[in-house]
Design a protein around this motif. Sequence first.
Motif, PDB file in Angstrom:
ATOM      1  N   LEU A   1       0.967  -2.897   9.685  1.00 58.16           N
ATOM      2  CA  LEU A   1       2.145  -2.467   8.935  1.00 58.16           C
ATOM      3  C   LEU A   1       3.340  -3.366   9.254  1.00 58.16           C
ATOM      4  O   LEU A   1       3.564  -3.740  10.410  1.00 58.16           O
TER       5      LEU A   1
ATOM      6  N   THR B   1       0.853  -1.185   0.000  1.00 62.87           N
ATOM      7  CA  THR B   1       0.000   0.000   0.000  1.00 62.87           C
ATOM      8  C   THR B   1       0.891   1.238   0.000  1.00 62.87           C
ATOM      9  O   THR B   1       2.109   1.135   0.190  1.00 62.87           O
TER      10      THR B   1
ATOM     11  N   GLU C   1       1.307   3.239   2.321  1.00 62.23           N
ATOM     12  CA  GLU C   1       1.960   3.346   3.631  1.00 62.23           C
ATOM     13  C   GLU C   1       3.034   2.290   3.828  1.00 62.23           C
ATOM     14  O   GLU C   1       3.868   2.398   4.737  1.00 62.23           O
ATOM     15  N   GLY C   2       3.032   1.246   3.009  1.00 63.84           N
ATOM     16  CA  GLY C   2       3.988   0.156   3.158  1.00 63.84           C
ATOM     17  C   GLY C   2       3.302  -1.196   3.054  1.00 63.84           C
ATOM     18  O   GLY C   2       2.135  -1.281   2.630  1.00 63.84           O
TER      19      GLY C   2
ATOM     20  N   ARG D   1       1.278  -4.341   4.258  1.00 60.07           N
ATOM     21  CA  ARG D   1       0.287  -4.618   5.310  1.00 60.07           C
ATOM     22  C   ARG D   1      -0.050  -6.103   5.294  1.00 60.07           C
ATOM     23  O   ARG D   1      -0.348  -6.665   4.232  1.00 60.07           O
TER      24      ARG D   1
END
Length: 561
Positions: free
Chosen positions: A270, A190, A192-193, A195
């Motif tokens: 995460l 994603t 954000e990193g 997952r």
Amino acid sequence: MAFLQTPPVLGNQFDADRVLKSYLARALPPDVLNAIRASLVEMGDIAVRMYAQQLEDLRNEPTLKPWDAWGNRIDHIEVSPLWKDAAVIAAEKGVVATAYERKHGAHSRIHQMALLYLFHSSSDVYTCPLAMTDGAAKTLSVHGNAALVERALPRLTSRDPKKAWTSGQWMTERTGGSDVGLSETVATITPEGHRLSGTKWFTSATTSQMALTLARPVGNPPGGSGLALYYVEMRDANGRMAPGISVNRLKDKLGTRKVPTAELTLDGVLATPVAGTAHGIRNIAPMLNITRTWNAMCAVSGMRRGLALARDYATRRTAFGAQLAEKPLHVETLADQQAEFEAAFHLTFRAVELLGKEESGTITADETELLRLMTPLVKLCTAKQAVDVIGECIEAFGGAGYVEDTGLPVLMRDAHVLPIWEGTTNVLSLDTLRALAKGGSLAAFTTELRQLAKSAHGGELAWAGQTALDAFGHAEAWLQKAMQDPAGVEAGARRFALTLARSYALASLVRHAQWALEHERDGRPATAAVRFARRGVDLIHDTPAGDAAARALANDGPLGA
């Protein structure tokens, strides 16, 4: 006045341990031994104090509080007071840190594992998160992910209880623990990193600050090669469970009941890849090698504790007109178990020596091959020994060994996890065959076994050394013959692996026994070696394994025509 039985008493667990003190005198340079002795004496005292605390708090098990009073999901796990104390002691006394400070080079692992050996049996298995902490530190060090090393390694190896972290290891899922390639946890990339989403069926260090785990990045192929190794931080700055992790329940287990083993659901937590996005099983191997060594050392520690209690009790319990310590059959029984313990002790510490040499960069190519083979062998052998030896120690107390208030049954329950954790006996037996398939390992094993076994200068000790060689020779011949039948090799893998391990354990004990005769004028290790040799080292069967008759017996079905 009515009779009241005096319970067994423990003295300083370092001062009272002939086997440990003798080994250290042989294995360490005098300056190193002088430098570390005070820390071992101190841990010997701590072990006695913690044991008293154990007995006072036998039934205080972890509890899970999923919600707070206002409906917020908190998943708070409350552990026992002893576990909280053990966390402080383990950090301050360097039960993990000693190995990474390397103040004594290759001997640092011996120092660390001696501390662990003294600490474990009084810790209510707080050594479980410590083992995974050591494994995580080793894994991050090996892979060299600079950001993760900078972030986590100083915390995993800290002596400051306020800064020290422990780590979990999440591999077991509903699909099973041994066949990790069936893992169902997926990793999605994603903005954000990475997952992670899935269920982890057993997580033994759920109060830790981080974990290493396996997941399959979306699009990767099935099987072990498609998994990746991930780093997960489990808690936020306030100590609460990180978003995306939920504790479903604490497991209701036979033993290790003070360990808060949990079942987790991951829902987009995460995570950071440790070493790329594939080959996760291979990349987590450094952790498994460490945790298997810890498993073996905890097995040896448990045997030592059971024997220490049974031996002291034998001087306090009178039956049929004499102390148990004066009864020939009781003496014979304890002597057998002491021999098993001493062989396991020297087997395990030899693996520790090799690990220390690897980490200090002083290991040879042959020793590297030897360590690869030794790691599964030491774990599988000592775990089985621990169950048997501790069972006999419990029986040595008669009915008192079966009563929970004595604190004795917990020794037996906790021992039963040792053949299961970090790979069952069968799984590690097959791992032994895989190690040999890579070539060279058996040659290095053979060379060292012969050197150890032939170190005896004569008499019954030389006979014990020859017994080790004969057992190994039989195992080697069996393997060469059995290689023509893959099913037969697999069916005999357990007996083969146990014979290798027991042969090496006996040879190691023979070497130490000869040294003890020459330098300490002590014949007890030699007596232990001869007794161990007589208890059975060669477990090989020459009859075909894995045939139709065996299947019929195992499945209780018809034999057929």
